[in-house]
Write a protein that holds these residues in place. Structure first.
Motif, PDB file in Angstrom:
ATOM      1  N   ARG A 203       0.813  -1.211   0.000  1.00 30.84           N
ATOM      2  CA  ARG A 203       0.000   0.000   0.000  1.00 30.84           C
ATOM      3  C   ARG A 203       0.854   1.272   0.000  1.00 30.84           C
ATOM      4  O   ARG A 203       0.335   2.364  -0.192  1.00 30.84           O
ATOM      5  CB  ARG A 203      -0.908   0.025   1.236  1.00 30.84           C
ATOM      6  N   ALA A 204       2.153   1.116   0.271  1.00 33.87           N
ATOM      7  CA  ALA A 204       3.057   2.262   0.326  1.00 33.87           C
ATOM      8  C   ALA A 204       3.370   2.756  -1.087  1.00 33.87           C
ATOM      9  O   ALA A 204       3.041   2.087  -2.083  1.00 33.87           O
ATOM     10  CB  ALA A 204       4.345   1.856   1.051  1.00 33.87           C
ATOM     11  N   PRO A 205       3.996   3.913  -1.215  1.00 33.15           N
ATOM     12  CA  PRO A 205       4.370   4.399  -2.556  1.00 33.15           C
ATOM     13  C   PRO A 205       5.226   3.377  -3.294  1.00 33.15           C
ATOM     14  O   PRO A 205       6.044   2.673  -2.697  1.00 33.15           O
ATOM     15  CB  PRO A 205       5.174   5.671  -2.239  1.00 33.15           C
ATOM     16  N   ASP A 206       5.056   3.295  -4.593  1.00 29.60           N
ATOM     17  CA  ASP A 206       5.781   2.300  -5.405  1.00 29.60           C
ATOM     18  C   ASP A 206       7.290   2.486  -5.352  1.00 29.60           C
ATOM     19  O   ASP A 206       8.043   1.542  -5.611  1.00 29.60           O
ATOM     20  CB  ASP A 206       5.316   2.383  -6.868  1.00 29.60           C
ATOM     21  N   ALA A 208       8.982   3.219  -2.679  1.00 27.22           N
ATOM     22  CA  ALA A 208       9.513   2.879  -1.350  1.00 27.22           C
ATOM     23  C   ALA A 208      10.243   1.545  -1.393  1.00 27.22           C
ATOM     24  O   ALA A 208       9.830   0.605  -2.088  1.00 27.22           O
ATOM     25  CB  ALA A 208       8.391   2.829  -0.325  1.00 27.22           C
ATOM     26  N   LYS A 304      -3.548  -0.296   6.703  1.00 23.85           N
ATOM     27  CA  LYS A 304      -3.915   0.820   5.822  1.00 23.85           C
ATOM     28  C   LYS A 304      -3.456   2.143   6.417  1.00 23.85           C
ATOM     29  O   LYS A 304      -2.895   2.994   5.713  1.00 23.85           O
ATOM     30  CB  LYS A 304      -5.417   0.846   5.587  1.00 23.85           C
ATOM     31  N   ALA A 307       0.281   2.509   6.073  1.00 25.02           N
ATOM     32  CA  ALA A 307       0.663   2.864   4.705  1.00 25.02           C
ATOM     33  C   ALA A 307       0.277   4.297   4.374  1.00 25.02           C
ATOM     34  O   ALA A 307       1.020   5.003   3.673  1.00 25.02           O
ATOM     35  CB  ALA A 307       0.006   1.894   3.725  1.00 25.02           C
ATOM     36  N   ASP A 308      -0.868   4.755   4.875  1.00 29.32           N
ATOM     37  CA  ASP A 308      -1.280   6.144   4.640  1.00 29.32           C
ATOM     38  C   ASP A 308      -0.259   7.119   5.228  1.00 29.32           C
ATOM     39  O   ASP A 308       0.050   8.164   4.621  1.00 29.32           O
ATOM     40  CB  ASP A 308      -2.659   6.408   5.255  1.00 29.32           C
ATOM     41  N   CYS A 311       2.687   7.239   2.902  1.00 27.89           N
ATOM     42  CA  CYS A 311       2.384   8.018   1.696  1.00 27.89           C
ATOM     43  C   CYS A 311       2.429   9.514   1.989  1.00 27.89           C
ATOM     44  O   CYS A 311       2.929  10.310   1.177  1.00 27.89           O
ATOM     45  CB  CYS A 311       1.010   7.633   1.148  1.00 27.89           C
ATOM     46  N   ASP A 314       5.996  10.593   2.265  1.00 27.12           N
ATOM     47  CA  ASP A 314       6.648  10.582   0.954  1.00 27.12           C
ATOM     48  C   ASP A 314       6.354  11.872   0.197  1.00 27.12           C
ATOM     49  O   ASP A 314       7.196  12.351  -0.580  1.00 27.12           O
ATOM     50  CB  ASP A 314       6.154   9.371   0.159  1.00 27.12           C
ATOM     51  N   GLY A 315       5.183  12.433   0.438  1.00 35.53           N
ATOM     52  CA  GLY A 315       4.811  13.662  -0.254  1.00 35.53           C
ATOM     53  C   GLY A 315       5.174  14.928   0.504  1.00 35.53           C
ATOM     54  O   GLY A 315       4.873  16.027   0.044  1.00 35.53           O
TER      55      GLY A 315
END
Length: 398
Positions: A203-206, A208, A304, A307-308, A311, A314-315
Motif C-alpha cells: 500500500r506504500a508508494p511504489d 519505497a 492501511k 501505509a497512509d 504516503c 513521501d509527499g
C-alpha cells in the motif's frame, strides 16, 4: 557494588541493555557482569566475541538436573563476591526462579521487559523474593500495581536508552525520492507483527524500499510472502556496531509490533534520525514517541493507516526532516545511557542502604517451578487465536 545480570551475549535487545548499563553504571562504582545458562555448546556470535570476558556461562548439558545447576549458580555468586542479581523476567525460567533460593545477603532486582500476561505471571511468582522491580515502560508498572497488587514504593519505571556517542559519527544520507523503510528486530510475527509488513509495503508508494534486518522463527514465512525484488532486501542479523550506520541510511523505522516493552531498536532509530512509524501501544510506544512531533503512531494491526502515514511522508519531505530532527532531540533529552544509569544507580543505592523485607529463601533441595513459571492455558492456544486476542485487547478503550 558487584551485580550479576542474568543474560547471555546475543544479538538482541536484552543484551544491548546490559552493554549500555555496564558502561553507564561504571562511574557509580557498580561492576555489572553477565551470568548465563547455555542451552547449546559453542562459541558466541563473532560480533560479540570480545564480550565473553565480561561474564560467565554454564553449559546446561553438564548438569544432571536443574537443582544442581542452580546450586552451581549460587556458588558462583557467593564465591565471586556478587552483592546482587538482576533478573530479566522470563528470559530464562531457571534464572528467573533462582531468586526464590538465594541467601538473604544477595540483593535481588527484577526487570520486567514486556507487557504480556505470561511475563506478569512470572513476575508475580517471584515478587515476594525480590527487593525491587524495574519496569521498562509505564504500562508494565501500572498493570503490576493496579491489577497484581505490587507495592508502588518498590516498583520503578526506567526505560531503555542508548549512547548518543554511537550515533553522532553517522551523517544521514539525504535523498528526495523513494522512502527507505527499515525493519530491525526479531523476525517473530506473534510479537513484532512482521507478517503485516507485506501489506503495508504493497500500500506504500511504489518507489519505497524495505530493508529487513534480523533473524527469528518467522523469517522463512516472511521471505515467502516478500519475494526477492529490487524493493526488498534481507540482511539477516547484524552486530550492534552496524546499527547506527543502518539508521543513517534509512528514512523510516517501521515497527508494526503487537506488543513490546521498551523497544531498544525504536530508541536507536530515533537517535539516528530514522523516523519511527510504529504501533500505538498505550504506555509503551507513546512513552517514547510524541505522535506527530517526533514520530508517527498507528493503531495496532491497522496496515492501511500505516501505509497512509508513509504516503503522507513521501509527499512531504520537509515534515520528514522535522520529525527526524525532533526524534534525535527526544533521545538526547530523555533516553540517554547517562540518564538511565543514574536512575538505576539511585534504585540500587537506596535498596542496598535499606533492603525491604522479602520472603525467606527456599532450600535448593526443594527446587520447583511455581505456577507462574509453568506453561499456562494461553501457551496451548493456537497462535492465530492469541494474536486475535492481543489485537482486540490492545484496541479496547482504557
Amino acid at each position: 557494588m558487584k551485580l550479576a545480570y542474568f543474560v547471555l551475549p546475543h544479538l538482541g535487545g536484552t543484551y544491548t541493555v546490559f552493554r549500555q548499563l555496564r558502561r553507564g553504571l561504571a562511574p557509580y562504582d557498580v561492576d555489572l557482569r553477565w551470568l548465563g545458562l547455555r542451552h547449546e555448546a559453542g562459541a558466541f556470535d563473532p560480533a560479540l566475541a570480545e564480550e565473553a570476558a565480561l561474564g560467565t556461562s554454564l553449559d546446561m548439558a553438564s548438569f544432571p538436573d536443574e537443582r544442581e545447576m542452580v546450586r552451581r549458580l549460587a556458588d558462583i555468586l557467593l564465591a565471586e563476591g556478587f552483592d546482587g542479581v538482576v533478573v530479566n523476567v522470563l528470559s530464562d525460567r531457571v534464572q528467573t526462579n533462582i531468586v526464590r533460593y538465594l541467601p538473604p545477603e544477595i540483593l535481588r532486582f527484577m526487570v520486567v521487559h514486556t507487557i504480556t500476561p505470561g511475563t506478569y505471571a512470572a513476575a508475580c511468582a517471584i515478587a515476594p523474593h525480590v527487593h525491587a522491580t524495574i519496569c521498562v515502560c509505564r504500562r508494565a508498572r501500572d498493570d503490576l500495581v493496579e491489577r497484581h497488587g505490587f507495592p508502588a514504593g518498590r516498583i520503578h519505571v526506567i526505560p531503555n536508552a542508548v549512547s548518543l556517542d554511537d550515533f553522532q559519527r553517522e551523517e544521514r544520507a539525504a535523498r528526495t525520492e523513494g522512502l527507505r523503510l527499515l525493519f530491525l528486530g526479531r523476525i517473530d510475527d506473534s510479537s513484532k507483527g512482521v507478517l503485516w509488513l507485506p501489506e503495508i509495503l504493497a500500500r506504500a508508494p511504489d518507489t519505497a524500499t524495505l530493508t529487513v534486518v534480523g533473524h527469528g522463527p518467522d523469517l522463512p514465512r516472511l521471505q515467502a510472502v516478500l519475494p526477492a525484488s529490487p524493493r526488498i532486501t534481507f540482511l539477516g542479523a547484524v552486530g550492534p556496531r552496524a546499527v547506527p550506520a543502518l539508521m543513517a541510511r534509512h528514512d523510516i523505522f517501521l515497527m508494526p509490533s503487537r506488543y513490546e516493552g521498551s523497544p531498544m531498536a525504536l530508541v536507536e532509530a530515533m537517535a539516528g534520525g530514522c523516523v519511527p512509524v510504529a504501533s500505538a501501544l498505550r504506555g509503551v510506544t507513546d512513552m517514547v514517541v510524541d505522535d506527530g512531533f517526533d514520530g508517527l503512531l498507528f493503531p495496532v494491526g491497522d496496515r492501511k493507516k500505516a501505509a497512509d502515514l508513509l504516503c503522507a511522508l513521501d509527499g512531504d519531505r520537509s515534515r520528514l526532516s522535522r520529525l527526524s530532527a525532533a526524534a534525535r532531540a527526544k533521545v538526547a533529552g530523555s533516553f540517554t545511557v547517562a540518564r538511565m544509569a543514574m536512575r538505576y544507580a539511585e534504585v540500587l543505592r537506596r535498596t542496598a542502604a535499606n533492603p525491604p523485607p522479602t520472603a525467606p529463601a527456599l532450600p535448593i533441595e526443594a527446587w520447583s517451578l511455581p505456577q507462574g513459571l509453568r506453561p499456562g492455558l494461553r501457551t496451548y492456544l493456537p497462535r492465530p487465536v492469541k494474536n486475535w486476542l492481543r489485537l482486540v485487547l490492545e484496541r479496547l478503550p482504557v
